[in-house]
Design an enzyme around this catalytic site. Structure first.
Site, PDB file in Angstrom:
ATOM      1  N   TYR A 122      33.423  35.717  37.239  1.00  0.00           N
ATOM      2  CA  TYR A 122      32.716  36.984  37.407  1.00  0.00           C
ATOM      3  C   TYR A 122      31.803  37.208  36.198  1.00  0.00           C
ATOM      4  O   TYR A 122      31.258  36.259  35.644  1.00  0.00           O
ATOM      5  CB  TYR A 122      33.728  38.129  37.634  1.00  0.00           C
ATOM      6  CG  TYR A 122      33.062  39.366  38.160  1.00  0.00           C
ATOM      7  CD1 TYR A 122      32.392  39.345  39.386  1.00  0.00           C
ATOM      8  CD2 TYR A 122      33.059  40.544  37.440  1.00  0.00           C
ATOM      9  CE1 TYR A 122      31.733  40.457  39.865  1.00  0.00           C
ATOM     10  CE2 TYR A 122      32.406  41.674  37.924  1.00  0.00           C
ATOM     11  CZ  TYR A 122      31.743  41.621  39.130  1.00  0.00           C
ATOM     12  OH  TYR A 122      31.086  42.728  39.598  1.00  0.00           O
TER      13      TYR A 122
ATOM     14  N   LYS B  43      33.577  39.692  43.402  1.00  0.00           N
ATOM     15  CA  LYS B  43      34.431  40.875  43.476  1.00  0.00           C
ATOM     16  C   LYS B  43      35.676  40.597  44.312  1.00  0.00           C
ATOM     17  O   LYS B  43      36.791  41.019  43.968  1.00  0.00           O
ATOM     18  CB  LYS B  43      33.660  42.051  44.078  1.00  0.00           C
ATOM     19  CG  LYS B  43      32.702  42.718  43.128  1.00  0.00           C
ATOM     20  CD  LYS B  43      33.430  43.633  42.140  1.00  0.00           C
ATOM     21  CE  LYS B  43      32.449  44.336  41.235  1.00  0.00           C
ATOM     22  NZ  LYS B  43      33.090  45.221  40.258  1.00  0.00           N
TER      23      LYS B  43
END
Length: 547
Positions: free
Chosen positions: A92, A165
């Site tokens: 991420y 996510k």
């Protein structure tokens, strides 16, 4: 009919690779298609991690991990769960920003995502069905790619943010990866670099705005609600006006969440509650300066404002605690081009004898004497020593959160804030920060990372099939995190550490599920939120019969 042979090996939800037993290889027509040795999941995970360590750059590491992700979901999340802190910045933020910027040039596999084009609205339903591939989808993260992280408009390449996510939802909270779907709404892009790139894979057109845009979004929402009952719909990295409008339109009718508005708001609220637990002060006594009144900044303000209402303040009284500072300076009623999210919190010029001088942060801090200063401005070094020392002169324990990221955009360094305030500041940052040693005390620095809260919020709401995500459910999530802070420890962080993400996600999920039940927002028969969360939580392990 069960998949066999190459079809099974090519399905990341069914593939076990070398962990297929001899009996399974016979049953699924895999004999001779794999090396003879049968490995355990643990052996596979060790091998993957060794290969990962051989990669020399973060981008190489992420591309390698994405290969594992595209091949074998169980194996990917097994390794991820064992190295959460190390992998988070790789899968991420911040490394994902580099892959988003280069998505079209690196494209190999669509990763079971749905790409929906505003030019083909009649294909929305078929596209979603194709991407779901018969799976029971319970969680969607959707973006239109307009405001990705701190890097701006990346059009259809923003799909990677949805993928990332959802990885965190699974790694942190145990949401079943077979029940999730990343979606990108391609409404065009205003990024000239993409429009002039012949390899760009999205629509080569300027962004569609206004009513046609909202009609497309609404058609998408209605379709996913029809196709996937009990869905939790997470909106991510939309432009600030669109994000606010979409959230306000749907939040009271369906189970939906916007991470940039609500997620950032709830993690900062949790940090403030943790700070107040350390200082022994009350939220309703705090004056709050928001520096950078965009989507994130106003989203945080709205969340803290909602908490003040729950603490007993009347709306007008609560609004008087907030001061919004943006590029124009302090925002007043007559400031041009105010956004809908800014308008409720603007000030009257008559409140200040020097209103015309309040065009920079220093003058605002001198005039207001805030107790809380939160930065979402992306203005590097904006919290200068003179501003910080001025603030610390008028409040015993200043709460200072420089949240902009990546590192080069942060409003201040944690180390400077501790030293400038002689250890008085209660600090959280938007990026990981090392502990600060000052006069014999080690000050732990909390990271206001949304990943501490949004996975647990989603799991808790899904566990009881909540009708909506209420303000009260969000509030208990913040309190459950803020309450973990050990206020008796000198130098304690205002937020729990990210390395215990999976533990705290369960804390949040249980609090949210129990609140939904208490408020009669659940749509299933569970009467115990803890049991509901435990029943839904997925763990990375191979099933004996994985069909």
């Amino acid at each position: 009919m069960a998949k066999t042979g190459q079809d099974r090996l090519n399905d990341p939800f069914l593939n076990k690779g070398t962990a297929f037993t001899e009996e399974q290889r016979e049953k699924y027509q895999l004999a001779g298609m794999l090396p003879p040795k049968v490995q355990s999941l643990e052996e596979q995970a060790r091998e993957v991690y060794l290969q990962y360590q051989e990669k020399s750059t973060n981008l190489e590491k992420r591309i390698f991990l994405m290969t594992v992700f595209n091949t074998n979901r169980v194996l990917f999340f097994k390794v991820f769960s064992e190295h959460v802190t190390e992998f988070m910045p790789i899968v991420y933020d911040p490394t994902i920003a580099e892959t988003i910027e280069n998505y079209s040039h690196l494209f190999v596999n669509p990763q079971y995502a749905a790409f929906l084009s505003i030019n083909e609205p009649d294909q929305i339903e078929d596209s979603l069905k194709n991407a779901a591939d018969g799976r029971e989808i319970k969680l969607i993260v959707v973006t239109d790619g307009e405001e990705i992280l701190g890097i701006g408009d990346w059009g259809t390449q923003g799909v990677d943010i949805s993928v990332g996510k959802l990885m965190v939802y699974t790694a942190a909270a145990g949401v079943d990866p077979a029940c999730v779907l990343p979606v990108v709404l391609d409404v065009g892009t205003n990024n000239d670099k993409l429009l002039n790139d012949s390899l760009y894979l999205g629509n080569h057109q300027r962004r569609v705005n206004g009513e046609p845009y909202y009609q497309f979004v609404d058609r998408f929402v209605q379709t996913v609600e029809k196709l996937f009952p009990g869905l939790y719909l997470h909106f991510e990295d939309f432009g600030r006006d669109n994000a606010d409008n979409i959230l306000k339109h749907y939040r009271d009718h369906i189970l939906t969440f916007n991470d940039d508005i609500q997620g950032t708001g709830v993690i900062v609220l949790a940090g403030i509650l943790g700070a107040l637990k350390i200082s022994g002060q009350k939220l309703t006594d705090q004056k709050y300066v928001c520096f950078g009144a965009g989507t994130a900044g106003t989203g945080i303000v709205e969340q803290v404002y909602a908490e003040m209402l729950q603490a007993g303040l009347q709306p007008e009284e609560a609004r008087r605690h907030f001061y919004l500072v943006d590029k124009q300076g302090l925002l007043f009623e007559d400031t041009p081009e105010l956004t809908p999210a800014q308008k409720p919190f603007v000030r009257k010029r008559s409140e200040f004898s020097n209103a015309d001088q309040l065009k920079d942060l220093k003058n605002v801090v001198q005039a207001v004497h805030p107790d809380i200063l939160v930065g979402t401005s992306t203005r590097s070094g904006a919290f200068t020593q003179d501003i910080v020392t001025e603030m610390a002169t008028h409040t015993e324990r200043p709460i200072i959160f420089p949240l902009s990221n990546p590192t080069q955009l942060a409003e201040a360094k944690a180390e400077d804030l501790i030293h400038w305030t002689k250890g008085k500041a209660l600090v959280a940052t938007g990026i990981p920060a090392d502990p600060v040693d000052y006069e014999g005390t080690k000050y732990e620095i909390g990271q206001a990372n949304n990943a501490l809260v949004y996975p647990g919020l989603g799991l808790g709401a899904l566990a009881v099939n909540a009708k909506i995500l209420s303000d009260e459910m969000i509030s208990v999530a913040a309190h459950s995190l803020g309450g973990i802070v050990d206020s008796s420890k000198p130098g304690a962080a205002v937020l729990p550490p990210v390395e215990k993400l999976n533990v705290f996600s369960q804390t949040v999920a249980k609090a949210v599920a129990n609140k939904a039940i208490a408020d009669h927002l659940n749509q299933n028969d569970f009467q115990d939120g803890d049991k509901a969360v435990a029943a839904l939580r997925w763990a990375p392990e191979y099933k004996d019969e994985q069909e």
